[in-house]
Design an enzyme around this catalytic site. Structure first.
Site, PDB file in Angstrom:
ATOM      1  N   HIS A   1      23.300  12.145  -9.106  1.00  0.00           N
ATOM      2  CA  HIS A   1      24.972  12.370  -9.717  1.00  0.00           C
ATOM      3  C   HIS A   1      24.957  11.260 -11.110  1.00  0.00           C
ATOM      4  O   HIS A   1      26.352  12.032 -12.019  1.00  0.00           O
ATOM      5  CB  HIS A   1      25.703  11.159  -8.169  1.00  0.00           C
ATOM      6  CG  HIS A   1      26.647  11.985  -7.455  1.00  0.00           C
ATOM      7  ND1 HIS A   1      26.805  12.427  -6.975  1.00  0.00           N
ATOM      8  CD2 HIS A   1      25.886  10.942  -6.228  1.00  0.00           C
ATOM      9  CE1 HIS A   1      27.336  12.568  -5.860  1.00  0.00           C
ATOM     10  NE2 HIS A   1      26.808  12.423  -4.992  1.00  0.00           N
TER      11      HIS A   1
ATOM     12  N   HIS B   1      18.968  10.132  -4.797  1.00  0.00           N
ATOM     13  CA  HIS B   1      20.623  11.129  -4.629  1.00  0.00           C
ATOM     14  C   HIS B   1      21.807  10.724  -5.051  1.00  0.00           C
ATOM     15  O   HIS B   1      22.736  11.117  -6.350  1.00  0.00           O
ATOM     16  CB  HIS B   1      21.366  10.821  -2.854  1.00  0.00           C
ATOM     17  CG  HIS B   1      22.079  11.667  -2.621  1.00  0.00           C
ATOM     18  ND1 HIS B   1      22.560  12.723  -1.772  1.00  0.00           N
ATOM     19  CD2 HIS B   1      23.555  11.055  -3.357  1.00  0.00           C
ATOM     20  CE1 HIS B   1      23.660  13.132  -1.728  1.00  0.00           C
ATOM     21  NE2 HIS B   1      24.009  11.962  -2.645  1.00  0.00           N
ATOM     22  N   GLU B   2      21.794   9.117  -5.837  1.00  0.00           N
ATOM     23  CA  GLU B   2      22.407   9.104  -6.111  1.00  0.00           C
ATOM     24  C   GLU B   2      22.708   9.178  -7.533  1.00  0.00           C
ATOM     25  O   GLU B   2      23.023   9.208  -8.452  1.00  0.00           O
ATOM     26  CB  GLU B   2      23.191   7.455  -5.719  1.00  0.00           C
ATOM     27  CG  GLU B   2      22.788   7.007  -4.663  1.00  0.00           C
ATOM     28  CD  GLU B   2      24.646   7.624  -4.202  1.00  0.00           C
ATOM     29  OE1 GLU B   2      25.631   7.886  -5.050  1.00  0.00           O
ATOM     30  OE2 GLU B   2      24.682   7.671  -3.089  1.00  0.00           O
TER      31      GLU B   2
ATOM     32  N   GLY C   1      25.854   4.929  -0.285  1.00  0.00           N
ATOM     33  CA  GLY C   1      25.263   4.677  -1.535  1.00  0.00           C
ATOM     34  C   GLY C   1      26.967   5.365  -2.159  1.00  0.00           C
ATOM     35  O   GLY C   1      27.462   5.765  -1.840  1.00  0.00           O
TER      36      GLY C   1
ATOM     37  N   GLN D   1      31.527   9.017  -9.244  1.00  0.00           N
ATOM     38  CA  GLN D   1      32.041   9.693  -7.601  1.00  0.00           C
ATOM     39  C   GLN D   1      33.521   8.660  -7.671  1.00  0.00           C
ATOM     40  O   GLN D   1      34.046   9.600  -6.579  1.00  0.00           O
ATOM     41  CB  GLN D   1      31.409   9.482  -6.305  1.00  0.00           C
ATOM     42  CG  GLN D   1      29.983  10.010  -6.589  1.00  0.00           C
ATOM     43  CD  GLN D   1      29.268   9.941  -5.337  1.00  0.00           C
ATOM     44  OE1 GLN D   1      28.566   8.569  -5.212  1.00  0.00           O
ATOM     45  NE2 GLN D   1      29.575  10.471  -3.592  1.00  0.00           N
TER      46      GLN D   1
ATOM     47  N   CYS E   1      27.336  13.167   1.692  1.00  0.00           N
ATOM     48  CA  CYS E   1      27.590  12.697   0.227  1.00  0.00           C
ATOM     49  C   CYS E   1      29.145  12.426   0.276  1.00  0.00           C
ATOM     50  O   CYS E   1      29.878  13.464   1.122  1.00  0.00           O
ATOM     51  CB  CYS E   1      27.653  13.585  -1.012  1.00  0.00           C
ATOM     52  SG  CYS E   1      27.386  13.448  -2.677  1.00  0.00           S
ATOM     53  N   LEU E   2      29.371  11.165   0.260  1.00  0.00           N
ATOM     54  CA  LEU E   2      30.986  11.370  -0.661  1.00  0.00           C
ATOM     55  C   LEU E   2      31.562  12.173  -0.592  1.00  0.00           C
ATOM     56  O   LEU E   2      33.169  12.472  -0.628  1.00  0.00           O
ATOM     57  CB  LEU E   2      31.364   9.901  -0.855  1.00  0.00           C
ATOM     58  CG  LEU E   2      30.756   8.598   0.226  1.00  0.00           C
ATOM     59  CD1 LEU E   2      31.019   7.306  -0.237  1.00  0.00           C
ATOM     60  CD2 LEU E   2      31.524   8.611   2.178  1.00  0.00           C
TER      61      LEU E   2
END
Length: 168
Positions: free
Chosen positions: A140, A136-137, A46, A51, A94-95
């Protein structure tokens, strides 16, 4: 398509609250295509637009198991319209918080309203990993990282590890 640089904590831009998208057009679809390519390259499941430094309410997800056909999903202006009273805990990463993982408890199910890749209004009922990934996304988009759900001690430890990795 292009691979975009992914912001990592503690970059202050990750705390930005993303703004709604006015319309889904070719430029936005090109951004979403770049986001998917970036997510696959990372690799991740994701990615939210913030991000990659774009403060728009856009996220992409692909939960297809490795080795199976890719199945990217696109969410523009996503809005959670319902969550279950039951909670589930998943080990999240997470990235933007590289190589750090922790159990986070979130509603086990959610219902989402959004625009798809073509700007069509959609609703989905998500369970399991999809529900967790969407939440989660979407965090952000409101300037929240998964580590913000942890104790201050755990969060600070993870941020110190990331800073050491960046320096190395």
């Amino acid at each position: 398509m292009a691979i975009l640089p992914i912001l990592t904590a503690p970059d202050p831009r990750l705390k930005t609250i993303s703004t709604p998208v006015d319309k889904v057009d070719d430029n936005l679809r090109a951004l979403m295509d770049d986001m998917v390519e970036t997510m696959y390259d990372a690799p991740g499941i994701g990615l939210a637009a913030i991000q990659v430094g774009v403060a728009k309410r856009i996220l992409v997800i692909d939960l297809a198991p490795e080795g199976e056909a890719k199945d990217p999903q696109y969410f523009v202006n996503p809005e959670i319209i319902w969550t279950s009273e039951d909670y589930a805990s998943w080990n999240e990463g997470c990235l933007s918080v590289p190589e750090q993982y922790a159990d986070v408890e979130r509603p086990a199910e959610c219902k989402l309203r959004f625009l798809d890749y073509h700007g069509q209004a959609r609703e989905i009922h998500a369970t399991g990993l999809l529900a967790t990934c969407l939440q989660h996304e979407m965090d952000h988009l409101d300037g929240i990282l998964f580590i913000d759900h942890l104790s201050r001690l755990k969060r600070d430890m993870m941020l110190r590890k990331i800073k050491r990795m960046v320096r190395a």
